[in-house]
Design a protein around this motif. Structure first.
Motif, PDB file in Angstrom:
ATOM      1  N   ILE A 324       0.857  -1.181   0.000  1.00 50.79           N
ATOM      2  CA  ILE A 324       0.000   0.000   0.000  1.00 50.79           C
ATOM      3  C   ILE A 324       0.897   1.236   0.000  1.00 50.79           C
ATOM      4  O   ILE A 324       1.795   1.367   0.835  1.00 50.79           O
ATOM      5  CB  ILE A 324      -0.974   0.006   1.206  1.00 50.79           C
ATOM      6  N   GLU A 325       0.677   2.090  -0.981  1.00 52.61           N
ATOM      7  CA  GLU A 325       1.473   3.301  -1.143  1.00 52.61           C
ATOM      8  C   GLU A 325       0.608   4.508  -0.812  1.00 52.61           C
ATOM      9  O   GLU A 325      -0.417   4.745  -1.449  1.00 52.61           O
ATOM     10  CB  GLU A 325       1.995   3.398  -2.575  1.00 52.61           C
ATOM     11  N   LEU A 326       1.031   5.284   0.172  1.00 56.69           N
ATOM     12  CA  LEU A 326       0.264   6.429   0.638  1.00 56.69           C
ATOM     13  C   LEU A 326       0.972   7.729   0.269  1.00 56.69           C
ATOM     14  O   LEU A 326       2.199   7.827   0.342  1.00 56.69           O
ATOM     15  CB  LEU A 326       0.087   6.386   2.157  1.00 56.69           C
ATOM     16  N   LEU A 346      10.127   7.150  -1.670  1.00 58.42           N
ATOM     17  CA  LEU A 346       9.076   6.761  -0.743  1.00 58.42           C
ATOM     18  C   LEU A 346       9.705   6.250   0.550  1.00 58.42           C
ATOM     19  O   LEU A 346      10.724   5.552   0.531  1.00 58.42           O
ATOM     20  CB  LEU A 346       8.211   5.655  -1.353  1.00 58.42           C
ATOM     21  N   VAL A 347       9.111   6.611   1.660  1.00 63.33           N
ATOM     22  CA  VAL A 347       9.601   6.181   2.971  1.00 63.33           C
ATOM     23  C   VAL A 347       8.997   4.834   3.310  1.00 63.33           C
ATOM     24  O   VAL A 347       7.773   4.658   3.275  1.00 63.33           O
ATOM     25  CB  VAL A 347       9.236   7.216   4.053  1.00 63.33           C
ATOM     26  N   GLU A 348       9.838   3.860   3.610  1.00 55.06           N
ATOM     27  CA  GLU A 348       9.362   2.547   4.028  1.00 55.06           C
ATOM     28  C   GLU A 348       8.910   2.610   5.480  1.00 55.06           C
ATOM     29  O   GLU A 348       9.640   3.099   6.345  1.00 55.06           O
ATOM     30  CB  GLU A 348      10.462   1.490   3.880  1.00 55.06           C
ATOM     31  N   ARG A 365       4.707   8.955   1.135  1.00 57.12           N
ATOM     32  CA  ARG A 365       5.353  10.171   0.667  1.00 57.12           C
ATOM     33  C   ARG A 365       4.552  11.359   1.203  1.00 57.12           C
ATOM     34  O   ARG A 365       3.322  11.335   1.217  1.00 57.12           O
ATOM     35  CB  ARG A 365       5.377  10.222  -0.864  1.00 57.12           C
ATOM     36  N   LEU A 366       5.254  12.410   1.656  1.00 58.46           N
ATOM     37  CA  LEU A 366       4.612  13.616   2.173  1.00 58.46           C
ATOM     38  C   LEU A 366       4.836  14.771   1.206  1.00 58.46           C
ATOM     39  O   LEU A 366       5.918  14.910   0.629  1.00 58.46           O
ATOM     40  CB  LEU A 366       5.180  13.994   3.539  1.00 58.46           C
ATOM     41  N   SER A 377       4.060  17.601 -10.178  1.00 59.51           N
ATOM     42  CA  SER A 377       5.440  17.207  -9.888  1.00 59.51           C
ATOM     43  C   SER A 377       5.831  15.960 -10.672  1.00 59.51           C
ATOM     44  O   SER A 377       4.977  15.208 -11.159  1.00 59.51           O
ATOM     45  CB  SER A 377       5.615  16.948  -8.386  1.00 59.51           C
ATOM     46  N   SER A 378       7.118  15.731 -10.755  1.00 60.38           N
ATOM     47  CA  SER A 378       7.629  14.606 -11.539  1.00 60.38           C
ATOM     48  C   SER A 378       7.348  13.261 -10.906  1.00 60.38           C
ATOM     49  O   SER A 378       7.396  12.228 -11.583  1.00 60.38           O
ATOM     50  CB  SER A 378       9.142  14.771 -11.736  1.00 60.38           C
ATOM     51  N   VAL A 379       7.055  13.237  -9.619  1.00 56.74           N
ATOM     52  CA  VAL A 379       6.835  11.961  -8.938  1.00 56.74           C
ATOM     53  C   VAL A 379       5.363  11.575  -8.885  1.00 56.74           C
ATOM     54  O   VAL A 379       5.013  10.517  -8.374  1.00 56.74           O
ATOM     55  CB  VAL A 379       7.398  12.004  -7.498  1.00 56.74           C
ATOM     56  N   TYR A 380       4.507  12.435  -9.406  1.00 57.08           N
ATOM     57  CA  TYR A 380       3.068  12.152  -9.336  1.00 57.08           C
ATOM     58  C   TYR A 380       2.687  10.987 -10.257  1.00 57.08           C
ATOM     59  O   TYR A 380       3.114  10.918 -11.405  1.00 57.08           O
ATOM     60  CB  TYR A 380       2.260  13.376  -9.718  1.00 57.08           C
ATOM     61  N   LYS A 381       1.905  10.084  -9.714  1.00 61.72           N
ATOM     62  CA  LYS A 381       1.285   9.017 -10.485  1.00 61.72           C
ATOM     63  C   LYS A 381      -0.177   8.945 -10.096  1.00 61.72           C
ATOM     64  O   LYS A 381      -0.526   9.110  -8.931  1.00 61.72           O
ATOM     65  CB  LYS A 381       1.962   7.670 -10.201  1.00 61.72           C
TER      66      LYS A 381
END
Length: 386
Positions: A324-326, A346-348, A365-366, A377-381
């Motif tokens: 799960i990715e938050l 991403l922080v584990e 991710r915050l 942003s470039s990290v947005y999915k």
């Protein structure tokens, strides 16, 4: 369900609040050390005048009222001076304005709708007379009991305006014992554990998925979907002791009541992951086969960050889920304004021993800022749910 009168109101959870609570008196200090700390708001019992505004204790003698607004009451002059320095000094002038607005309304007979509208307008007028934090605190003091009435927790037989009343004439009010006991339980929990919140997450991951939609009440969830069946065995649908407890001794009854009170407070925090699970059930046909889920919390704050550990509940309730990715995005998220942590990996996050052994993961991710900036942003999915 046993009638309310069957249980002695003061014996269900006899929290002795006759001496000051040290954590409660220093709640601002705790918050300064830990911005994620869950500190209690001023309880209804204090707004009603039964507890001290500073230490939330119940003095044996008469209360000392603030000479300015006459809304804040204290167990001692020391607490009154302390609260003036910490909180009430900024609130008092706004509360005095609230008094003037209510005096202008007079004692005329009003319909419930008129009364509700007057209270709403009063809260709106209070805004702008102090900073946002102060006005939000004051409007809560002014409007809290109105919210409780609308929610139907005030006994309909009390001499107080209710949504079913044709006219509002009497404004004396009281609290049912269950609400009083729950507030005292929250204060004791904060004093003992440093948190005004409780959790009741599923301890052992489930092997079979049970739809959240099958639960009609929180009792159904805790007892049939989660793993709290034994703890819930003597509770009614409202998480109070059921009729089988009538023959118990007072210590036994208090123990069962405390379980119900703990679960009642836990619903506040558990509502966040459960609302997300309900949305996933409603919108994703392949939910049961999904091994990964991406969830974005838009407008997140320290409240969501403080409860982020509870999102492991999704791993525990969805057997096929492995990751799960938050993403928590909002102006109040801790971090650097604008970019936040958007450029970092991403922080584990830690998982329970069983999830870890099965290779299940939680990452987070915050982003401090508005969500549409994060979306650029470039990290947005694109997430599965936002």
């Amino acid at each position: 369900m046993a009638p309310a009168a069957a249980f002695p109101p003061s014996s269900i959870c006899s929290t002795a609040a006759t001496s000051p609570f040290s954590n409660t008196k220093n709640r601002e200090l705790l918050l300064s050390k830990n911005p994620l700390a869950a500190i209690p708001k001023i309880p209804l019992l204090a707004i009603k005048g039964s507890l001290c505004f500073r230490c939330f204790s119940a003095p044996a003698g008469p209360m000392i009222s603030c000479p300015g607004c006459h809304r804040a009451n204290y167990c001692s002059d020391a607490c009154r001076r302390w609260d003036w320095d910490k909180q009430h000094g900024a609130q008092c002038s706004v509360l005095r304005l609230a008094n003037k607005l209510e005096e202008m309304q007079g004692t005329k007979s009003r319909t419930w709708e008129e009364y509700s509208n007057d209270m709403f307008e009063e809260c709106q007028k209070l805004k702008g007379h102090a900073d946002e934090d102060v006005t939000s605190q004051v409007t809560r003091l002014v409007g809290q009991h109105i919210n409780r009435i609308v929610q139907g927790v005030i006994d309909q037989q009390l001499k107080y305006p209710t949504p079913t009343s044709e006219h509002v004439a009497v404004v004396e009010w009281s609290l049912p014992a269950a609400i009083s006991d729950l507030e005292l339980f929250r204060l004791r929990n904060f004093e003992d554990k440093g948190s005004a919140r409780c959790t009741a997450s599923t301890f052992t991951p489930r092997n079979i998925f049970t739809p959240l939609s099958s639960a009609a009440t929180w009792l159904d969830y805790f007892g049939n979907i989660s793993d709290k069946g034994n703890a819930c065995s003597k509770l009614d649908d409202d998480l109070s002791p059921d009729e089988s407890c009538l023959s118990m001794t007072q210590p036994q009854l208090r123990a069962i009541a405390r379980i119900g009170q703990h679960l009642s407070l836990a619903t506040e925090s558990m509502s966040i992951p459960m609302t997300i699970l309900a949305a996933l059930e409603e919108t994703m046909d392949d939910l049961l086969s999904r091994s990964t889920l991406s969830i974005h919390l838009v407008g997140a704050s320290t409240r969501e960050l403080g409860d982020i550990v509870l999102f492991e509940e999704l791993l525990h309730l969805l057997p096929a889920l492995k990751h799960i990715e938050l993403v928590l995005a909002g102006p109040e998220v801790p971090g650097e304004a604008g970019d936040g942590f958007a450029g970092s990996e991403l922080v584990e996050m830690d998982c329970c021993e069983e999830c870890t052994s099965q290779g299940r993961r939680r990452t987070c991710r915050l982003f401090r800022g508005v969500y549409h900036d994060f979306a650029k942003s470039s990290v947005y999915k694109k997430p599965d749910l936002a």
